[in-house]
Design a protein around this motif. Structure first.
Motif, short mmCIF file in Angstrom:
data_model
loop_
_atom_site.label_atom_id
_atom_site.label_comp_id
_atom_site.label_asym_id
_atom_site.label_seq_id
_atom_site.Cartn_x
_atom_site.Cartn_y
_atom_site.Cartn_z
N ARG A 55 -29.48 5.39 24.76
CA ARG A 55 -28.14 6.12 25.09
C ARG A 55 -27.73 5.88 26.40
O ARG A 55 -26.50 5.60 26.66
N GLU A 56 -28.44 6.09 27.47
CA GLU A 56 -28.09 5.77 28.78
C GLU A 56 -27.61 4.20 29.01
O GLU A 56 -26.49 4.05 29.92
N LEU A 57 -28.04 3.37 28.25
CA LEU A 57 -27.69 2.02 28.30
C LEU A 57 -26.55 1.61 27.33
O LEU A 57 -26.06 0.54 27.29
N GLY A 58 -26.24 2.64 26.49
CA GLY A 58 -25.25 2.25 25.62
C GLY A 58 -25.69 1.36 24.33
O GLY A 58 -24.74 0.78 23.91
N LEU A 59 -26.68 1.56 23.98
CA LEU A 59 -27.31 0.77 22.95
C LEU A 59 -27.51 1.58 21.57
O LEU A 59 -27.10 2.75 21.68
N PRO A 60 -27.53 0.77 20.50
CA PRO A 60 -27.55 1.74 19.31
C PRO A 60 -28.50 2.61 19.12
O PRO A 60 -29.53 2.41 19.73
N LEU A 61 -28.05 3.75 18.34
CA LEU A 61 -29.24 4.89 18.38
C LEU A 61 -29.71 4.98 16.95
O LEU A 61 -30.66 5.81 16.67
N ASP A 62 -29.49 4.09 15.93
CA ASP A 62 -29.85 4.08 14.90
C ASP A 62 -31.62 3.78 14.80
O ASP A 62 -32.16 3.11 15.69
N GLU A 63 -32.32 4.12 13.80
CA GLU A 63 -33.74 3.87 13.87
C GLU A 63 -34.42 2.61 13.88
O GLU A 63 -35.13 2.54 14.77
N GLN A 64 -33.76 1.67 13.35
CA GLN A 64 -34.16 0.26 13.46
C GLN A 64 -33.91 -0.07 14.71
O GLN A 64 -34.88 -1.05 15.43
N ALA A 65 -33.06 0.00 15.47
CA ALA A 65 -32.55 -0.39 16.88
C ALA A 65 -33.57 0.26 17.94
O ALA A 65 -34.17 -0.13 18.82
N LEU A 66 -33.79 1.67 17.75
CA LEU A 66 -34.67 2.26 18.39
C LEU A 66 -36.08 1.76 18.35
O LEU A 66 -36.85 1.68 19.39
#
Length: 106
Positions: A63-74
């Motif tokens: 979240r801090e880096l503006g990255l996707p928060l979907d499960e695959q991305a996490l």
């Protein structure tokens, strides 16, 4: 790392690697989802009783880096952090034993 630190469980070393990587302000380089790793384990084995905390840390950093928060991305971020953290720990010539791991906390 196991021999150098005396920590005999990969899940514990992977937790240290995750935390070491999260201490860096930047996102880790992305890794291929099909990249071959030497260690495979379930989430429960990796996280133990602190699973919610580790997942929250990954999600918060994304979240801090503006990255996707979907499960695959996490999941990809988790792997990338463990990979980067492991590289840092292995590459640290001062990392010789368990007290050296603990010294990272200061």
């Amino acid at each position: 790392m196991k021999r150098r630190t005396g920590v005999m469980n990969w899940n514990v070393l992977c937790r240290w690697a995750l935390c070491r990587s999260l201490a860096e302000p930047t996102a880790p380089p992305t890794t291929s989802p099909n990249s071959d790793t030497a260690v495979e384990m379930t989430w429960k084995t990796f996280s133990g009783a602190a699973g919610d905390l580790y997942w929250w840390l990954i999600k918060q950093r994304a979240r801090e880096l503006g990255l996707p928060l979907d499960e695959q991305a996490l999941h990809a971020q988790l792997r990338a952090h463990i990979t980067r953290g492991t590289q840092y720990l292995v590459g640290d010539a001062n990392m010789r034993d368990t007290p050296d791991l603990v010294a990272l906390l200061s």
